[in-house]
Write a protein that holds these residues in place. Structure first.
Motif, mmCIF file in Angstrom:
data_model
loop_
_atom_site.group_PDB
_atom_site.id
_atom_site.type_symbol
_atom_site.label_atom_id
_atom_site.label_comp_id
_atom_site.label_asym_id
_atom_site.label_seq_id
_atom_site.Cartn_x
_atom_site.Cartn_y
_atom_site.Cartn_z
ATOM 1 N N VAL A 120 38.431 -36.876 60.677
ATOM 2 C CA VAL A 120 39.665 -37.334 60.164
ATOM 3 C C VAL A 120 40.785 -38.006 61.311
ATOM 4 O O VAL A 120 40.895 -37.393 62.417
ATOM 5 N N ILE A 137 44.038 -41.660 58.063
ATOM 6 C CA ILE A 137 45.128 -41.099 57.390
ATOM 7 C C ILE A 137 46.425 -41.685 58.013
ATOM 8 O O ILE A 137 46.571 -41.252 59.258
ATOM 9 N N MET A 167 45.376 -31.131 55.776
ATOM 10 C CA MET A 167 44.080 -32.283 55.436
ATOM 11 C C MET A 167 42.973 -31.181 55.747
ATOM 12 O O MET A 167 41.825 -31.216 54.980
ATOM 13 N N MET A 181 47.501 -37.889 52.507
ATOM 14 C CA MET A 181 46.248 -38.295 51.557
ATOM 15 C C MET A 181 46.902 -39.223 50.535
ATOM 16 O O MET A 181 47.857 -38.641 49.811
#
Length: 533
Positions: A133, A107, A157, A113
């Motif tokens: 992530v 990311i 997240m 996102m």
């Protein structure tokens, strides 16, 4: 003769590097890697020219085996699969996701996102067990506010992942290439050693089975002067040894394995989960950019298939029978038309049959996949059936526009890849398992008659008069020219609750006789109604 020391074992775990375009996936793979394969780091000239990853790139990171993966010396090899993030290349991502054990969702910390990050998350949920992530590009955050911005994005997240299988997964902040692509190589990445420790903590012993037929997903094919043609890919099942014959089923060609390498190290054997390059002779690499190779005659080319499937919850709109979808099977994506069907209503709650399809059973044709937001569910709500009953399992018949080569029980993904790539919407529609393939080109005549899918029809008529306690005469269901003989044996239900069976015609005007196996309720026959099912 004394045996030499055993070679330290190497456990291979395939890690997918997925995310939106320009989130820094390739830079992260480069920062993590100790060994680049022939397909790593945007080596393709068109990738370099456009500055984006156009194909799957592979490289590896080797580290000491962590304690949770067993005692004794050994190495843990992470094979990093760098998937393209460009929206038009999603079919390549789907192909890549099928060969990964652990996923890194990259990311851009300054953007959060984005559309393709969401699609990558969906693919990960279908094809992968674990995820990390990675918040990349933290060097772009002002130093004074960096920590609070990272904490804010980490919370965001975690909230996004709350209702997914990856709830509670680790979130790691890095700068894979501080200063961006033009910065000097002397700039050290930030947070990468911490990320490696997290990857080690998330590594697990993937289920690997060397038995059964050999099957490998080839993602690159190239020639080496004086050696032959090398096909690189990941072994999906079984194993392969030097000297084995392998078939390229799409071309109906069989070749002998001359030599093999794993990340520039010669090997004599590879098994399920391994990333390997296989060298054969007298084969033109232009004939196979990507595809499957296998034990000779173990794979089949099919024109249609029956799959068990589930709708992807983020896909907006209904899945309609007769609609066309992009169907991805392994590394192939073809157009296909679908027909949805379910169990008979009485079997909606029956146990799910995961790996087999029962041709002996009757199935119910559906105009669309049944879900909470489908049209038929909406109709039921309008008719005051507040509790919509949905089947535990549904199937589809897929008819491909061109034949595909694939193993049984492989993952199938249906998407609408022609949707506007800039629209903020999920293009992945359904995923499933291929239960039965149809090899015969004339499958409509040879195979489909075995598939017992029926449509529910609903007609109402009147009872004209009662003959005796076990039979009545009905009317207003058929025209007088209808051949009633075709309908003999079909069930009807009287509005007073009795079940009846059509016994035959009565006279010439479309009237007919209904036999009531149980005793007839004595109501007012002239106004009685019945339904034919």
């Amino acid at each position: 003769m004394a045996a030499g020391p055993a070679a330290p074992r190497v456990l291979n775990v395939n890690v997918g590097v997925l995310g939106h375009i320009d989130s820094g996936k390739t830079a992260l793979a480069r920062a993590l890697s100790t060994t680049g394969s022939t397909a790593a780091f945007d080596r393709a000239p068109q990738s370099r020219a456009r500055g984006i990853t156009l194909d799957l790139g592979f490289s590896c990171l080797r580290t000491a085996l962590p304690p949770q993966l067993g005692p004794g010396p050994g190495e843990l090899q992470f094979t990093l699969v760098d998937c393209p993030g460009h929206a038009s290349l999603i079919r390549t991502i789907i192909g890549g996701a099928q060969i990964i054990d652990l996923m890194m969702l990259v990311i851009d910390v300054t953007k959060g996102m984005q559309t393709q990050s969401a699609e990558c998350l969906v693919i990960g949920q279908i094809a992968c067990q674990k995820m990390v992530v990675v918040l990349n590009k933290i060097d772009l955050l002002p130093e004074g506010k960096r920590q609070s911005a990272i904490e804010k994005m980490t919370k965001k997240m975690q909230k996004t992942l709350e209702n997914t299988k990856f709830c509670g997964c680790p979130v790691v902040a890095v700068a894979a290439k501080p200063g961006g692509p033009e910065a000097p190589e002397s700039e050290n990445p930030l947070g990468v050693s911490e990320l490696i420790e997290v990857l080690k903590s998330q590594a697990y012993l993937p289920s690997r089975d060397p038995s059964g037929n050999f099957l490998m997903a080839v993602d690159h094919c190239f020639s080496i002067k004086g050696q032959g043609t090398v096909m690189t890919g990941t072994v999906l099942s079984g194993s392969v040894s030097l000297g084995d014959n392998v078939e390229i089923p799409a071309l109906k060609v069989t070749k002998k394995v001359k030599s093999m390498q794993m990340f520039h190290t010669p090997v004599t054997y590879a098994m399920q989960g391994d990333r390997v390059g296989i060298c054969v002779t007298q084969f033109d690499p232009k004939l196979l950019e990507r595809g499957l190779i296998c034990t000779p005659e173990s794979l089949h080319t099919i024109h249609a298939a029956i799959i068990s499937l589930k709708k992807i919850q983020y896909f907006r709109g209904a899945l309609q029978t007769k609609a066309k979808f992009h169907i991805t099977v392994g590394h192939e994506t073809v157009m296909g038309r679908v027909m949805f069907f379910s169990p008979a209503p009485a079997d909606f709650n029956k146990e799910i049959q995961e790996k087999v399809f029962d041709f002996e059973k009757d199935y119910l044709y559906q105009e669309e996949y049944l879900s909470k937001d489908s049209n038929s569910s909406e109709e039921n709500k309008e008719n005051d059936q507040s509790e919509v009953q949905l089947p535990r399992q549904q199937w589809a018949l897929l008819e491909f526009e061109k034949p595909v080569t694939c193993p049984k029980l492989c993952l199938v993904i249906g998407s609408k890849l022609d949707t506007d790539i800039h629209a903020n919407t999920c293009r992945l529609a359904f995923h499933g398992v291929l239960l039965q393939g149809m090899e015969d080109k004339n499958y409509m005549e040879t195979f489909l008659p075995k598939l017992k899918v029926y449509k529910l029809k609903h007609k109402e008529g009147q009872v004209e008069r009662v003959m005796d306690d076990y039979s009545v005469i009905g009317r207003s269901l058929f025209k007088k020219e209808t051949n009633i003989q075709i309908f003999v044996g079909l069930k009807v239900k009287l509005s007073t609750g009795e079940d009846g069976i059509i016994d035959g015609g009565f006279g010439q005007s479309g009237k007919f006789k209904i036999r009531i196996p149980g005793l007839l309720y004595k109501g007012s026959p002239g106004e009685d109604e019945y339904r034919q099912t």
